[in-house]
Design a protein around this motif. Structure first.
Motif, PDB file in Angstrom:
ATOM      1  N   PRO A   3       8.411 -24.424 -19.496  1.00  0.00           N
ATOM      2  CA  PRO A   3       8.587 -22.980 -19.637  1.00  0.00           C
ATOM      3  C   PRO A   3       9.055 -22.359 -18.324  1.00  0.00           C
ATOM      4  CG  PRO A   3       6.269 -23.479 -19.351  1.00  0.00           C
ATOM      5  CD  PRO A   3       6.991 -24.803 -19.359  1.00  0.00           C
ATOM      6  N   TYR A  87      12.537 -23.994 -21.911  1.00  0.00           N
ATOM      7  CA  TYR A  87      12.747 -22.807 -22.731  1.00  0.00           C
ATOM      8  C   TYR A  87      12.229 -21.583 -21.975  1.00  0.00           C
ATOM      9  CZ  TYR A  87       7.762 -22.723 -23.853  1.00  0.00           C
ATOM     10  OH  TYR A  87       6.395 -22.647 -23.758  1.00  0.00           O
ATOM     11  N   HIS A  89      10.011 -18.646 -21.585  1.00  0.00           N
ATOM     12  CA  HIS A  89       8.706 -18.242 -22.128  1.00  0.00           C
ATOM     13  C   HIS A  89       8.451 -16.747 -21.958  1.00  0.00           C
ATOM     14  CE1 HIS A  89       4.660 -19.476 -23.543  1.00  0.00           C
ATOM     15  NE2 HIS A  89       4.275 -18.375 -22.909  1.00  0.00           N
ATOM     16  N   LEU A 141       6.253 -25.802 -27.867  1.00  0.00           N
ATOM     17  CA  LEU A 141       5.861 -24.977 -26.735  1.00  0.00           C
ATOM     18  C   LEU A 141       4.997 -25.769 -25.761  1.00  0.00           C
ATOM     19  CD1 LEU A 141       4.990 -21.529 -28.380  1.00  0.00           C
ATOM     20  CD2 LEU A 141       7.194 -22.363 -27.550  1.00  0.00           C
ATOM     21  N   THR A 147       0.741 -22.907 -19.174  1.00  0.00           N
ATOM     22  CA  THR A 147       1.129 -21.498 -19.338  1.00  0.00           C
ATOM     23  C   THR A 147      -0.022 -20.559 -18.973  1.00  0.00           C
ATOM     24  OG1 THR A 147       0.515 -21.595 -21.693  1.00  0.00           O
ATOM     25  CG2 THR A 147       2.834 -21.990 -21.128  1.00  0.00           C
ATOM     26  N   GLN A 153       2.616 -16.972 -26.800  1.00  0.00           N
ATOM     27  CA  GLN A 153       3.935 -17.253 -27.355  1.00  0.00           C
ATOM     28  C   GLN A 153       4.984 -16.682 -26.415  1.00  0.00           C
ATOM     29  OE1 GLN A 153       1.691 -15.058 -29.339  1.00  0.00           O
ATOM     30  NE2 GLN A 153       2.387 -13.695 -27.705  1.00  0.00           N
ATOM     31  N   ALA A 154       6.217 -17.081 -26.593  1.00  0.00           N
ATOM     32  CA  ALA A 154       7.284 -16.524 -25.768  1.00  0.00           C
ATOM     33  C   ALA A 154       7.437 -15.032 -26.067  1.00  0.00           C
ATOM     34  CB  ALA A 154       8.600 -17.255 -26.026  1.00  0.00           C
ATOM     35  N   LYS A 202       6.781 -18.242 -32.635  1.00  0.00           N
ATOM     36  CA  LYS A 202       6.873 -18.816 -31.291  1.00  0.00           C
ATOM     37  C   LYS A 202       7.521 -17.876 -30.283  1.00  0.00           C
ATOM     38  CE  LYS A 202       6.687 -23.614 -32.767  1.00  0.00           C
ATOM     39  NZ  LYS A 202       7.340 -24.941 -32.804  1.00  0.00           N
ATOM     40  N   ALA A 203       8.108 -16.771 -30.739  1.00  0.00           N
ATOM     41  CA  ALA A 203       8.714 -15.796 -29.830  1.00  0.00           C
ATOM     42  C   ALA A 203       8.713 -14.427 -30.481  1.00  0.00           C
ATOM     43  CB  ALA A 203      10.141 -16.202 -29.463  1.00  0.00           C
TER      44      ALA A 203
END
Length: 265
Positions: A3, A87, A89, A141, A147, A153-154, A202-203
Motif C-alpha cells: 500500500p 495499490y 490505499h 489488500l 496498514t 479500506q482504500a 475495498k475502496a
C-alpha cells in the motif's frame, strides 16, 4: 501488495502536515506533490522527523492547473509502484482557492474560472490519472499490520468545505467558492458510485471539511473566527486523519467534518 499514499499538494498547510503524519504514524511510502520547489517541499516534510526512513518519501511535481503535469506524475508513480505489486490505499486531494465575493457584482469571471479549475477540475484530473492505482475487487489488500494508522479500506478523500453544502447555506456570498465545493461533493458521490462497481467494499470516496484553518486561504477572515475555532494546520490534519481512519463503507460518498459529523448535501 504494497500500500502507498498520495498527498497533493503537500508544500504547505494541511497537506504538509498530512504528509508528515503519514510518515510518522504509518509504515507506507508517501507520494507528496508540489507545484515547484520540490527539494524545499521534501525538506519541509522531513524536518524534525529524525526516525523516519527518508526513502519512504517521494516528491513529485503536480500543478492542478496543468493536466500534463498530473499525467506525468502518475507515470512516475507507476514506475515507483507497479500495479501488479502495489495499490493506492489513501489519496488526500487538497487544493483550495477562495475569492470572497460578498455580492454578485463582485464576481470576476477570471477569478471564478480559476476557482473552479483549482478546486473542482484539479481533483477531477487527479481522479482521471490516479484512480487506476486504487484497488479493484480482485485486489488482495495489505494485512492489518501493514496498514497501521490507516483506514481499513482504500479511501480517496477530497477537501471540500461546509459552505459547499446547499441545504446548510444560510448566509449566501462566496459564490464561486461555494459552487466549486458543492461540485466537489457531487464529484465525490459520483466517483464513489464508480468505486462501488470497480472495487466493491475495498475502496470508497469521501470529502472532508477541516473547519477554519490558519492558512493563507483563510487569512483574511481570522479576526472573524470565534475563539477556539481557528485551527492550526497540524491540528486539522490530526483530526481529519482520525475522521478518515474511522470511516466505514457505510459512510462512503458523503462529506465529513473534522469532528466526524456529516456535512449535509
Amino acid at each position: 501488495m504494497q500500500p502507498w499514499a498520495l498527498v497533493t499538494p503537500a508544500s504547505r498547510g494541511i497537506g504538509l502536515e498530512f504528509a508528515r503524519r503519514l510518515l510518522q504514524y504509518t509504515n507506507i511510502p508517501v507520494v507528496a506533490t508540489a507545484r515547484r520547489d520540490l527539494d524545499q517541499t521534501r525538506e519541509h516534510v522531513l524536518t524534525g522527523l529524525a526516525d523516519v526512513q527518508e526513502d519512504r518519501l517521494h516528491v513529485l511535481r503536480v500543478d492542478m492547473l496543468d493536466e500534463e503535469s498530473i499525467s506525468s506524475a502518475a507515470s512516475e508513480a507507476a514506475k515507483l509502484f507497479p500495479k501488479k505489486e502495489a495499490y493506492l490505499h489513501l489519496s488526500l486531494c487538497l487544493p483550495g482557492l477562495l475569492f470572497p465575493e460578498k455580492s454578485p457584482t463582485q464576481i470576476n469571471y477570471d477569478d471564478a474560472l480559476l476557482t473552479f479549475r483549482t478546486n473542482t477540475l484539479g481533483p477531477m484530473m487527479l481522479l482521471k490519472h490516479f484512480s487506476p492505482f486504487l484497488p479493484r475487487k480482485s485486489t488482495k489488500l495489505a494485512e492489518a499490520e501493514d496498514t497501521v494508522g490507516l483506514p481499513g479500506q482504500a479511501v480517496w478523500a477530497t477537501m471540500s468545505a461546509r459552505v459547499g453544502s446547499i441545504s446548510d447555506n444560510q448566509l449566501g456570498g462566496w459564490y464561486s467558492y461555494r459552487a466549486s465545493k458543492a461540485a466537489v461533493n457531487q464529484v465525490t458521490k459520483t466517483f464513489d458510485n464508480y468505486l462501488r462497481t470497480s472495487a466493491g467494499e475495498k475502496a470508497m470516496s469521501i470529502s472532508l471539511h477541516p473547519g477554519t484553518v490558519k492558512t493563507g486561504l483563510s487569512e483574511e477572515f481570522w479576526s472573524n473566527v470565534k475563539e477556539g475555532k481557528l485551527f492550526t494546520a497540524e491540528f486539522a490534519a490530526e483530526k481529519l486523519m482520525e475522521v478518515v481512519n474511522s470511516r466505514t463503507v457505510g459512510d462512503r460518498g458523503r462529506c465529513w467534518d473534522w469532528k466526524g459529523e456529516e456535512v449535509p448535501p
